[in-house]
Design an enzyme around this catalytic site. Structure first.
Site, short mmCIF file in Angstrom:
data_model
loop_
_atom_site.label_atom_id
_atom_site.label_comp_id
_atom_site.label_asym_id
_atom_site.label_seq_id
_atom_site.Cartn_x
_atom_site.Cartn_y
_atom_site.Cartn_z
N CYS A 1 -5.63 -2.46 1.14
CA CYS A 1 -4.23 -2.36 0.71
C CYS A 1 -3.93 -0.88 0.60
O CYS A 1 -4.35 -0.10 1.46
CB CYS A 1 -4.01 -3.12 -0.60
N ARG B 1 5.76 -0.97 4.25
CA ARG B 1 4.73 0.06 4.16
C ARG B 1 3.70 -0.13 5.26
O ARG B 1 3.24 0.85 5.87
CB ARG B 1 4.03 0.01 2.80
#
Length: 285
Positions: free
Chosen positions: A239, A180
């Site tokens: 994040c 990701r």
């Protein structure tokens, strides 16, 4: 001051036996099934634990531009903390079933209220059971106390507006999975990629194979190698939505590298605005 980073399962057992002023929170959750954590709590939890829900209790309503798990106002979370039974004299222990990825959010937010005596159960529910701890299925009723009296925050945070001019100056750590971070996949947010200049530290790299946090000195060596800075206050954590970034914040606290900040909106907020810069090449490891 109590426990402020981690407690072992055996220590938690002793605290329960000693009838200390103690609140235990089960923060289990599943991003793909937002009812799964509460179901697992009802199927069995540490005796006396209250359930805390990521969306209802640890987040504010979403607007489409403020991220997937925006922070609630401190006053609103102070009411939640009081409902859960937290007072200024309470030792809080929080755990989950997912490698502490959600427990750390509750840990950080209580410190954000100014509550120092909050710690994560090292190894989570699995460690509790391995230590011989029993499970209970009784749903703990709300304590219904007055709102927690907020104090000066014990943690630092930044928003997108203050982070943007610091791109390239602040040491930015992204806790998402490497694929990701690199922008190869993006199952949750508006764009793939990462904030320019960020380095990747997958939150699960903080753990040993048994699911417990690595020793403090090992964590310190790993973070010092990654950061290449002497001052932790120059570090900002993010994040996907401001949850697993708290895992890296806790790991740095364990390592004695205190004072770094959280960007609560994280990638989900950052990527919602197409005017903000995006990177897709790997930076760091």
């Amino acid at each position: 001051m109590g426990f402020t980073t981690l407690v072992s399962a055996t220590t938690l057992q002793a605290l329960i036996e000693q009838r200390q002023s103690l609140v235990i929170l089960d923060a289990s959750f599943d991003l793909a099934d937002v009812t799964a954590g509460e179901r697992s709590y009802r199927e069995g939890h540490v005796p006396g634990a209250r359930y805390v829900h990521l969306d209802r209790d640890l987040s504010a309503p979403k607007t489409g531009r403020n991220g997937r798990h925006p922070l609630p106002p401190r006053e609103a979370f102070a009411e939640t903390a009081g409902r859960l039974g937290v007072t200024a004299r309470t030792q809080v222990v929080v755990y989950d079933r997912q490698a502490a990825m959600f427990a750390v959010r509750a840990w950080w937010m209580l410190r954000w209220l100014g509550h120092d005596a909050v710690a994560v159960l090292d190894g989570g529910l699995a460690a509790w059971q391995q230590a011989g701890g029993t499970l209970d299925t009784a749903v703990a009723s709300p304590a219904g106390l007055a709102p927690y009296p907020p104090r000066a925050p014990l943690v630092n945070s930044v928003d997108a507006a203050s982070l943007l001019p610091r791109i390239g100056l602040a040491r930015l750590i992204d806790a998402r999975a490497p694929e990701r971070f690199r922008g190869e996949v993006e199952p949750l947010d508006a764009q793939a990629g990462h904030i320019p200049g960020a380095r990747n530290r997958f939150f699960k790299d903080n753990l040993d194979p048994d699911g417990r946090f690595k020793p403090a000195q090992q964590l310190r060596r790993e973070f010092e190698t990654l950061l290449a800075v002497r001052d932790p206050s120059q570090v900002v954590h993010q994040c996907g939505s401001g949850v697993t970034a708290c895992h890296n914040l806790l790991a740095m606290e364990i390592a004695g590298l205190c004072g770094s900040a959280l960007y609560p909106g994280s990638w989900s907020e950052w990527s919602s605005d197409p005017s903000r810069p995006v990177a897709r090449a790997s930076v760091g490891a």
